[in-house]
Design a protein around this motif. Structure first.
Motif, PDB file in Angstrom:
ATOM      1  N   TRP A  63     -16.739  46.553  22.769  1.00 49.98           N
ATOM      2  CA  TRP A  63     -17.770  47.431  23.325  1.00 49.98           C
ATOM      3  C   TRP A  63     -18.545  46.735  24.448  1.00 49.98           C
ATOM      4  CZ3 TRP A  63     -19.369  52.337  23.322  1.00 49.98           C
ATOM      5  CH2 TRP A  63     -20.688  52.628  23.680  1.00 49.98           C
ATOM      6  N   ARG A  64     -18.774  45.436  24.306  1.00 50.51           N
ATOM      7  CA  ARG A  64     -19.577  44.694  25.284  1.00 50.51           C
ATOM      8  C   ARG A  64     -18.727  43.776  26.170  1.00 50.51           C
ATOM      9  NH1 ARG A  64     -23.816  41.425  22.124  1.00 50.51           N
ATOM     10  NH2 ARG A  64     -24.420  40.906  24.249  1.00 50.51           N
ATOM     11  N   LEU A  65     -17.427  43.994  26.212  1.00 52.58           N
ATOM     12  CA  LEU A  65     -16.550  43.089  26.969  1.00 52.58           C
ATOM     13  C   LEU A  65     -16.956  42.993  28.438  1.00 52.58           C
ATOM     14  CD1 LEU A  65     -14.026  41.333  26.291  1.00 52.58           C
ATOM     15  CD2 LEU A  65     -12.664  43.131  27.364  1.00 52.58           C
ATOM     16  N   HIS A  66     -17.430  44.095  29.000  1.00 51.43           N
ATOM     17  CA  HIS A  66     -17.832  44.117  30.415  1.00 51.43           C
ATOM     18  C   HIS A  66     -19.014  43.189  30.700  1.00 51.43           C
ATOM     19  CE1 HIS A  66     -20.588  46.943  28.498  1.00 51.43           C
ATOM     20  NE2 HIS A  66     -21.405  46.722  29.518  1.00 51.43           N
ATOM     21  N   GLU A  67     -19.729  42.762  29.647  1.00 47.08           N
ATOM     22  CA  GLU A  67     -20.885  41.870  29.819  1.00 47.08           C
ATOM     23  C   GLU A  67     -20.493  40.400  29.945  1.00 47.08           C
ATOM     24  OE1 GLU A  67     -23.767  42.419  26.698  1.00 47.08           O
ATOM     25  OE2 GLU A  67     -23.613  44.605  26.797  1.00 47.08           O
ATOM     26  N   MET A  68     -19.237  40.075  29.668  1.00 48.57           N
ATOM     27  CA  MET A  68     -18.829  38.669  29.698  1.00 48.57           C
ATOM     28  C   MET A  68     -18.940  38.092  31.098  1.00 48.57           C
ATOM     29  SD  MET A  68     -15.772  38.252  26.951  1.00 48.57           S
ATOM     30  CE  MET A  68     -16.012  36.478  26.971  1.00 48.57           C
ATOM     31  N   LYS A  69     -19.172  36.779  31.145  1.00 51.76           N
ATOM     32  CA  LYS A  69     -19.359  36.100  32.427  1.00 51.76           C
ATOM     33  C   LYS A  69     -18.494  34.840  32.482  1.00 51.76           C
ATOM     34  CE  LYS A  69     -24.138  37.647  33.167  1.00 51.76           C
ATOM     35  NZ  LYS A  69     -23.863  38.894  32.562  1.00 51.76           N
ATOM     36  N   GLN A  70     -18.279  34.371  33.690  1.00 55.41           N
ATOM     37  CA  GLN A  70     -17.556  33.123  33.892  1.00 55.41           C
ATOM     38  C   GLN A  70     -18.256  32.016  33.108  1.00 55.41           C
ATOM     39  OE1 GLN A  70     -17.067  32.290  38.031  1.00 55.41           O
ATOM     40  NE2 GLN A  70     -15.891  30.427  37.677  1.00 55.41           N
ATOM     41  N   GLY A  71     -17.476  31.220  32.386  1.00 54.12           N
ATOM     42  CA  GLY A  71     -18.029  30.130  31.579  1.00 54.12           C
ATOM     43  C   GLY A  71     -18.187  30.477  30.115  1.00 54.12           C
ATOM     44  N   ASP A  72     -18.139  31.774  29.749  1.00 56.68           N
ATOM     45  CA  ASP A  72     -18.208  32.157  28.331  1.00 56.68           C
ATOM     46  C   ASP A  72     -16.983  31.624  27.592  1.00 56.68           C
ATOM     47  OD1 ASP A  72     -20.585  33.472  28.723  1.00 56.68           O
ATOM     48  OD2 ASP A  72     -19.737  35.493  28.676  1.00 56.68           O
ATOM     49  N   GLN A  73     -17.109  31.492  26.286  1.00 54.71           N
ATOM     50  CA  GLN A  73     -16.040  30.927  25.456  1.00 54.71           C
ATOM     51  C   GLN A  73     -15.374  32.008  24.602  1.00 54.71           C
ATOM     52  OE1 GLN A  73     -15.468  27.223  25.612  1.00 54.71           O
ATOM     53  NE2 GLN A  73     -16.574  27.917  27.429  1.00 54.71           N
ATOM     54  N   VAL A  74     -14.060  31.838  24.407  1.00 52.33           N
ATOM     55  CA  VAL A  74     -13.269  32.681  23.511  1.00 52.33           C
ATOM     56  C   VAL A  74     -12.547  31.736  22.555  1.00 52.33           C
ATOM     57  CG1 VAL A  74     -11.384  34.339  23.319  1.00 52.33           C
ATOM     58  CG2 VAL A  74     -12.924  34.427  25.300  1.00 52.33           C
ATOM     59  N   VAL A  75     -12.758  31.922  21.262  1.00 58.99           N
ATOM     60  CA  VAL A  75     -12.158  31.027  20.272  1.00 58.99           C
ATOM     61  C   VAL A  75     -11.138  31.806  19.441  1.00 58.99           C
ATOM     62  CG1 VAL A  75     -12.576  29.472  18.331  1.00 58.99           C
ATOM     63  CG2 VAL A  75     -14.295  29.697  20.158  1.00 58.99           C
ATOM     64  N   ILE A  76      -9.910  31.303  19.444  1.00 65.05           N
ATOM     65  CA  ILE A  76      -8.831  31.902  18.655  1.00 65.05           C
ATOM     66  C   ILE A  76      -8.562  31.010  17.447  1.00 65.05           C
ATOM     67  CG2 ILE A  76      -6.403  32.603  18.611  1.00 65.05           C
ATOM     68  CD1 ILE A  76      -8.075  34.369  20.433  1.00 65.05           C
ATOM     69  N   GLY A  77      -8.694  31.583  16.247  1.00 61.79           N
ATOM     70  CA  GLY A  77      -8.357  30.868  15.020  1.00 61.79           C
ATOM     71  C   GLY A  77      -6.894  31.073  14.693  1.00 61.79           C
TER      72      GLY A  77
ATOM     73  N   ILE B 151     -20.722  37.930  23.256  1.00 61.24           N
ATOM     74  CA  ILE B 151     -20.871  39.376  23.055  1.00 61.24           C
ATOM     75  C   ILE B 151     -20.848  39.743  21.578  1.00 61.24           C
ATOM     76  CG2 ILE B 151     -19.965  39.985  25.334  1.00 61.24           C
ATOM     77  CD1 ILE B 151     -17.286  40.714  23.892  1.00 61.24           C
ATOM     78  N   ASP B 152     -20.977  38.738  20.713  1.00 71.37           N
ATOM     79  CA  ASP B 152     -21.023  38.938  19.265  1.00 71.37           C
ATOM     80  C   ASP B 152     -19.817  39.738  18.762  1.00 71.37           C
ATOM     81  OD1 ASP B 152     -22.205  38.509  16.788  1.00 71.37           O
ATOM     82  OD2 ASP B 152     -23.269  40.431  16.826  1.00 71.37           O
ATOM     83  N   ALA B 153     -18.624  39.354  19.247  1.00 72.86           N
ATOM     84  CA  ALA B 153     -17.387  40.019  18.839  1.00 72.86           C
ATOM     85  C   ALA B 153     -16.578  39.087  17.947  1.00 72.86           C
ATOM     86  CB  ALA B 153     -16.574  40.418  20.063  1.00 72.86           C
ATOM     87  N   HIS B 154     -16.245  39.557  16.757  1.00 72.85           N
ATOM     88  CA  HIS B 154     -15.502  38.758  15.787  1.00 72.85           C
ATOM     89  C   HIS B 154     -14.524  39.686  15.070  1.00 72.85           C
ATOM     90  CE1 HIS B 154     -18.827  35.984  16.474  1.00 72.85           C
ATOM     91  NE2 HIS B 154     -19.627  36.992  16.181  1.00 72.85           N
ATOM     92  N   SER B 155     -13.264  39.276  14.998  1.00 76.28           N
ATOM     93  CA  SER B 155     -12.253  40.121  14.358  1.00 76.28           C
ATOM     94  C   SER B 155     -11.066  39.296  13.911  1.00 76.28           C
ATOM     95  CB  SER B 155     -11.764  41.192  15.351  1.00 76.28           C
ATOM     96  OG  SER B 155     -10.723  41.971  14.791  1.00 76.28           O
ATOM     97  N   THR B 156     -10.375  39.808  12.912  1.00 74.59           N
ATOM     98  CA  THR B 156      -9.043  39.291  12.625  1.00 74.59           C
ATOM     99  C   THR B 156      -8.129  39.826  13.727  1.00 74.59           C
ATOM    100  OG1 THR B 156      -8.570  41.211  11.235  1.00 74.59           O
ATOM    101  CG2 THR B 156      -9.415  39.225  10.121  1.00 74.59           C
ATOM    102  N   LEU B 157      -6.912  39.286  13.798  1.00 71.82           N
ATOM    103  CA  LEU B 157      -5.945  39.740  14.803  1.00 71.82           C
ATOM    104  C   LEU B 157      -4.701  40.281  14.112  1.00 71.82           C
ATOM    105  CD1 LEU B 157      -6.162  36.847  17.427  1.00 71.82           C
ATOM    106  CD2 LEU B 157      -6.973  39.204  17.709  1.00 71.82           C
ATOM    107  N   VAL B 158      -4.246  41.444  14.572  1.00 75.27           N
ATOM    108  CA  VAL B 158      -2.985  41.996  14.090  1.00 75.27           C
ATOM    109  C   VAL B 158      -1.964  41.877  15.212  1.00 75.27           C
ATOM    110  CG1 VAL B 158      -4.051  43.580  12.445  1.00 75.27           C
ATOM    111  CG2 VAL B 158      -3.649  44.350  14.791  1.00 75.27           C
ATOM    112  N   PRO B 159      -0.689  41.627  14.882  1.00 75.70           N
ATOM    113  CA  PRO B 159       0.333  41.525  15.932  1.00 75.70           C
ATOM    114  C   PRO B 159       0.669  42.895  16.515  1.00 75.70           C
ATOM    115  CG  PRO B 159       1.322  41.242  13.762  1.00 75.70           C
ATOM    116  CD  PRO B 159      -0.157  41.345  13.547  1.00 75.70           C
TER     117      PRO B 159
END
Length: 196
Positions: free
Chosen positions: A118-132, A59-67
């Protein structure tokens, strides 16, 4: 029949756009998921480095993470609505890679702009999420389920409860927008498991 004035028409378009892109809610409380249970102890687990970024290629989502912690009413905090592209991780639960659900929250929109999820609802089974992580390592999760639920029926146990392995949850607002309350009626929740 009279034709609408151009200025009036432009004003109406602006107001409509504001309703659609008004953020998950009018306040932090509106955007938070249901109250979280008491955090499960994670100190005895193998330590992993603090998460610092999230990448969701599908879904072309990239962000830093805040606690994020808890609000005074014990609901989970969310990233600032005026920074809709900022995602955050729930620091009182498991860190990505530890046993338990690591929870990442982000807005669907805010400040009249599209949000990180914004596009989270488009995700499907098998998609990848990478946490740095802070130490340069990465934790990659595979999506197992995408769900849309009414906020009043938020599945607290499924999202924050104990799990046998390392899992992830991505949460944002979704569904119909209630203009009177300036809030979406549903949550979109993505579930995933750690790749081994």
């Amino acid at each position: 029949m009279t034709r609408p004035r151009p200025r009036l028409f432009a004003l109406l378009l602006t107001l409509l756009a504001g309703l659609v892109l008004a953020g998950c809610g009018a306040s932090q409380q509106d955007t938070a998921p249901a109250p979280a249970p008491a955090p499960s102890p994670v100190a005895a687990q193998k330590p992993v480095a603090e998460p610092v970024s999230i990448d969701v290629p599908s879904i072309d989502a990239h962000s830093t993470l805040v606690p994020l912690g808890l609000n005074q009413d014990k609901t989970v905090q969310v990233p600032p609505v005026d920074q809709p592209l900022q995602a955050g991780w729930y620091r009182l639960g498991a860190m990505p890679g530890q046993v338990g659900p690591a929870v990442v929250l982000g807005h669907i929109d805010g400040n009249h702009k599209k949000g990180i999820f914004w596009r989270l609802h488009e995700m499907k089974q098998g998609d990848q999420v990478v946490i740095g992580r802070k130490d340069g390592s990465k934790a990659t999760f595979t999506v197992t389920k995408v769900d849309q639920v009414a906020k009043k029926e938020f599945p607290t146990e499924a999202v924050y409860g104990k799990t046998a392995g390392s899992e992830i949850r991505l949460i944002t607002c979704g569904g119909a927008f209630d203009a009177a309350k300036h809030s979406y009626l549903d949550n979109i929740i993505v579930y995933g498991t750690l790749n081994t």
